[in-house]
Motif scaffolding. Structure first.
Motif, PDB file in Angstrom:
ATOM      1  N   TYR A 165      -6.478  41.172  87.085  1.00  0.00           N
ATOM      2  CA  TYR A 165      -5.799  42.313  86.481  1.00  0.00           C
ATOM      3  C   TYR A 165      -4.633  42.747  87.358  1.00  0.00           C
ATOM      4  O   TYR A 165      -4.780  42.894  88.568  1.00  0.00           O
ATOM      5  CB  TYR A 165      -6.774  43.479  86.285  1.00  0.00           C
ATOM      6  CG  TYR A 165      -7.873  43.131  85.331  1.00  0.00           C
ATOM      7  CD1 TYR A 165      -7.675  43.241  83.965  1.00  0.00           C
ATOM      8  CD2 TYR A 165      -9.087  42.626  85.798  1.00  0.00           C
ATOM      9  CE1 TYR A 165      -8.665  42.875  83.074  1.00  0.00           C
ATOM     10  CE2 TYR A 165     -10.085  42.252  84.909  1.00  0.00           C
ATOM     11  CZ  TYR A 165      -9.866  42.379  83.552  1.00  0.00           C
ATOM     12  OH  TYR A 165     -10.845  42.012  82.677  1.00  0.00           O
ATOM     13  N   TYR A 187      -1.948  48.727  83.124  1.00  0.00           N
ATOM     14  CA  TYR A 187      -2.520  47.495  83.668  1.00  0.00           C
ATOM     15  C   TYR A 187      -2.641  46.440  82.587  1.00  0.00           C
ATOM     16  O   TYR A 187      -2.646  46.741  81.399  1.00  0.00           O
ATOM     17  CB  TYR A 187      -3.871  47.759  84.353  1.00  0.00           C
ATOM     18  CG  TYR A 187      -5.008  48.109  83.438  1.00  0.00           C
ATOM     19  CD1 TYR A 187      -5.766  47.102  82.834  1.00  0.00           C
ATOM     20  CD2 TYR A 187      -5.346  49.431  83.196  1.00  0.00           C
ATOM     21  CE1 TYR A 187      -6.822  47.418  81.998  1.00  0.00           C
ATOM     22  CE2 TYR A 187      -6.397  49.749  82.362  1.00  0.00           C
ATOM     23  CZ  TYR A 187      -7.133  48.742  81.762  1.00  0.00           C
ATOM     24  OH  TYR A 187      -8.167  49.051  80.932  1.00  0.00           O
ATOM     25  N   HIS A 210      -4.375  42.361  81.674  1.00  0.00           N
ATOM     26  CA  HIS A 210      -5.179  41.201  82.048  1.00  0.00           C
ATOM     27  C   HIS A 210      -4.196  40.071  82.316  1.00  0.00           C
ATOM     28  O   HIS A 210      -3.337  39.782  81.484  1.00  0.00           O
ATOM     29  CB  HIS A 210      -6.142  40.818  80.919  1.00  0.00           C
ATOM     30  CG  HIS A 210      -7.101  39.756  81.326  1.00  0.00           C
ATOM     31  ND1 HIS A 210      -6.804  38.424  81.243  1.00  0.00           N
ATOM     32  CD2 HIS A 210      -8.339  39.842  81.865  1.00  0.00           C
ATOM     33  CE1 HIS A 210      -7.825  37.731  81.705  1.00  0.00           C
ATOM     34  NE2 HIS A 210      -8.773  38.566  82.091  1.00  0.00           N
TER      35      HIS A 210
END
Lengths: 642, 178
Positions: free
Chosen positions: A411, A420, A422
């Motif tokens: 992440y 944020y 992935h």
């Protein structure tokens, strides 16, 4: 002007091949001088300080002998653990102080990357005499020196390395160095003691190495016997590393190399295993039978010593057994290293850290290596990473500047937009850009990202699954169950996982205290940060031994957080028991862990997120709630997601 | 006697089939047995799984034993004495196998040891006997038989590889034949 300019030897990678050759020339001349009884007092007036935080006989004595033979003097502390380190002095402070006493510091330390720290903080030259399981470059120089003397050269040798390849630091240094000389390396580990992936990754990415497994059967049928394998009777295969000029070409499974130049055997590093009397497998000692076949009869047998029982004593008289020569080479090689430092008076320090990724406060990841020096001396050492060359673009790999271990990042976040993501392949470009802007943050998990106040880049509509009254009622119910279950309230302690688990822990503590009449101690445990328990509120520090611990977290998902929290608890002592209380159980367990007290169970999909919003007080505020929403994919378009 | 040889064999078979049902043949499965009867059970389960036509299941072992520290009044916790896992655990579905699940302390030590070795995708727990009375928040995914034995009693799993006979026995002290 000091006679010795600062020039450190932290890793064998610090030495260009030409310098290694130069050190070997010097070692040849010192070795002759020792034989003829001549003295070369080139280090007269220089002082070496040997700082050994771990016991060692050979390395320390050979360094001291080398310095004395060159006319220099040695100062040392018999055991660093009984002196400054025991008083809690940091490594950085120790080497800064010792820099005023000596011209060279020789350091051995149990933490990976300690030599890098010492080199950065000392104002004099630092020589790494072994730091944790990372590297031991002077041992590698001795190994290479003996190999070169026996084989006449170092280019393209085939070396079988056997034994403990996981913790053997001599082995890692040696493999990096052999790879630079283009060697073929056959590894035959004790089972469970395989070469770590980060070593493989590193030589694959940096030296273009390829790995193939060679089956036991194949080797046996190929050339009669390959007795090195009887060192690992339990292993189904061994791994061979071959240089590969053309990685794209599909090459069939590796054959055993036609002939071997050397066997390098290692000892099981018992002191680095979890249990003190570990026996990972049974193995027969290496003896002359292994050297009988046509492919092995010219091989020399090396061992860094001390041996336990890997090498049969009968082999000692065999001319191919060169381990005592290796030990004897320790003095001339270390003399050569000191002489080389003297020759390099004007050499600028070359280990720059310009390529390190700038992380703003709190956004840097923690090194995943539990033995990294940044974990032991985290009070002043900021974690520092750079991009690791990797063969797999689906992952983001960072390398710790101190222990050189790779960290796989799942992440990433952008510090300005507080979003944020992935990580996937499409983000490589953005991540580079964010590094240039100094806006990259990386996270271990979604939980950590949200703990640090980041929001997902995109998410679906959110749905409230608990309101403030329901949260308060759930806490009441859990507290009532705890009160009903607990036999001796004086032995209770409540430990919350940072940060929302800790907030809930404080609430449970008050509720349980009211019901039982004994307010239990309360502490926070930070699975992403410090390892010790942090007492909360008015709690004095307490001993976990014999306590019934109520471990509290807001949401349980895979269970890894709970597993880590228990590992941290067990580092503190032996609790009489642990019971787990969670506000939300959302399923998707990846571990055999079951909470004892659950506020609410909610079926969720894997891409869902459950977010608990509570404040740091008694609770019951109208704004408190539990939200559920789904995370959406990272952007696949060219638009900058930040 | 709580289980005779036939009943024990049926339990092992059922555990193996449940593992097979829950994990498709495409999944990378590994069994880790806790030495020593857990390791023997893992071998038996692997033998049954390997007859189902799925790719060969790899088997490793962890040696986790209780020790007692004579200097302290509190008993010591089980800890890792050794391991034999000659394959990577990264991205794998791991089934941990033990003979008796009791306080959960052995399993906790095993989980810590496995987490230290790599990044498994998941770890499940199979136990031939679950005798309850857990001290930690651990639960088994596959249980052969639940046996509620009182605290003072012991549950002995006997396996032919070690004890010459297959049986589960509840007893006050160590049985003679053990």
């Amino acid at each position: 002007m000091p006679r010795l300019a600062k020039s450190d030897l932290v890793s064998i990678e610090d030495l260009p091949l030409s310098d290694i050759e130069r050190i070997f020339e010097l070692a040849d001349s010192f070795s002759q001088a020792i034989e003829r009884g001549e003295t070369r007092r080139i280090a007269e007036g220089l002082i070496m300080a040997t700082l050994f935080y771990e016991p060692s006989t050979r390395t320390r004595l050979s360094f001291e002998s080398a310095m004395h033979r060159l006319g220099g003097t040695v100062i040392s502390s018999p055991d660093m653990h009984t002196s400054s380190a025991a008083k809690g002095e940091s490594l950085a402070d120790t080497v800064r102080v010792v820099s005023a006493y000596a011209d060279i510091i020789v350091l051995r330390h149990p933490s990976d990357g300690a030599a890098q720290v010492a080199a950065e903080y000392a104002s004099v030259s630092v020589i790494n005499a072994g730091d944790g399981s990372r590297e031991h470059p002077t041992q590698t120089l001795c190994d290479l020196y003996v190999l070169r003397r026996k084989k006449g050269h170092l280019k393209g040798l085939t070396v079988a390395i056997c034994g403990d390849l996981k913790f053997g630091r001599t082995v890692h240094s040696l493999i990096y160095a052999l790879a630079r000389f283009g060697a073929n390396i056959v590894t035959a580990p004790f089972s469970g003691m395989e070469l770590p992936d980060y070593v493989l990754d590193r030589i694959a990415a940096e030296r273009n190495y390829r790995f193939s497994t060679v089956s036991l059967e194949e080797l046996k049928s190929d050339q009669g016997s390959f007795d090195a394998l009887y060192l690992t009777p339990n292993a189904p295969h061994q791994m061979a590393l071959f240089t590969d000029a053309n990685p794209l070409q599909d090459v069939p499974a590796a054959r055993a190399p036609a002939s071997l130049d050397a066997f390098y055997l290692t000892r099981l590093q018992r002191e680095r295993l979890a249990g003190s009397n570990a026996t990972p497998c049974n193995y027969a000692p290496f003896d002359a039978r292994a050297l009988r076949s046509s492919r092995t009869h010219r091989a020399v047998v090396m061992h860094p010593l001390p041996r336990t029982d890997e090498v049969a004593y009968e082999l000692d008289s065999d001319p191919r057994a060169v381990y005592f020569e290796q030990a004897a080479a320790g003095v001339p090689v270390r003399m050569a290293l000191i002489a080389w430092l003297l020759e390099n008076r004007s050499r600028p320090a070359k280990r720059g850290n310009t390529s390190s990724i700038p992380f703003r406060g709190g956004t840097a990841p923690r090194c995943a290596n539990p033995s990294c020096i940044t974990r032991r001396e985290g009070a002043y050492l900021r974690p520092r990473f750079r991009f690791a060359p990797t063969t797999n673009r689906e992952h983001l790999a960072l390398r710790c500047d101190f222990c050189e271990r790779n960290l796989r990042v799942d992440y990433v976040g952008h510090t300005t937009s507080r979003r944020y993501y992935h990580f996937d392949e499409s983000l490589h470009g953005y991540v580079r850009q964010w590094v240039e802007d100094g806006t990259l943050a990386v996270f271990d998990s979604v939980k950590e990202a949200e703990e640090r106040g980041y929001e997902p880049y995109r998410r679906g509509p959110q749905r409230e699954i608990m309101n403030s009254e329901e949260i308060a009622a759930a806490c009441q119910a859990i507290a009532a169950q705890i009160t009903a279950d607990v036999v001796d309230p004086t032995m209770l302690a409540i430990v919350g996982v940072v940060s929302r688990g800790a907030l809930l822990a404080l609430r449970l503590r008050e509720l349980v205290g009211r019901q039982t009449g004994v307010r239990p101690p309360c502490a926070a445990i930070d699975v992403y940060g410090q390892t010790a328990l942090q007492p909360l509120d008015d709690t004095a520090s307490f001993d976990v031994d014999g306590r019934l611990i109520i471990l509290v977290d807001d949401v349980i998902n895979s269970g890894w957080t709970v597993q880590r929290a228990m590992t941290l608890l067990w580092q503190q002592g032996r609790p009489a028991g642990v019971k787990l209380a969670v506000l939300i159980d959302r399923g998707h367990r990846a571990l055999p862990i079951r909470p004892n007290y659950i506020g609410k169970s909610i079926p969720t999909s894997r891409t869902d997120r459950v977010q608990v919003r509570i404040a740091a007080d008694e609770g019951g505020k109208p704004g408190e709630r539990v939200l559920l929403y789904s995370l959406l994919e990272s952007p696949k378009t060219a638009e900058n997601p930040a | 006697m709580a289980l005779d040889a036939d009943a024990l064999a049926r339990c092992v078979k059922r555990i193996a089939y449940e593992i097979h049902e829950r994990h498709s043949a495409a999944e990378r499965l590994a069994l880790i047995g806790i030495i020593r009867r857990g390791a023997n059970l893992a071998e038996r389960i692997a033998t049954i799984l390997n007859q189902t036509g799925r790719p060969l299941v790899e088997v490793g072992t962890l040696d986790i034993s209780s020790y007692r520290d004579d200097d302290k009044s509190t008993p010591g916790d089980p800890r890792l004495l050794g391991r034999n896992i000659p394959f990577s655990l990264d991205d794998r579905n791991v089934v941990l196998v033990d003979d008796v699940l009791y306080t959960g302390r052995t399993v906790r030590a095993a989980l810590a040891a496995l987490a230290d070795l790599g990044r498994p995708r998941s770890i499940e727990l199979a136990a031939l006997v679950d005798r309850g009375r857990r001290e930690l928040p651990i639960r088994a995914d596959y249980v052969g038989k639940n046996i509620a034995a009182p605290e003072g009693q012991r549950v002995y799993v006997k396996l032919s590889e070690v004890d010459g006979v297959d049986a589960v026995v509840i007893g006050e002290t160590k049985p003679e034949a053990f």
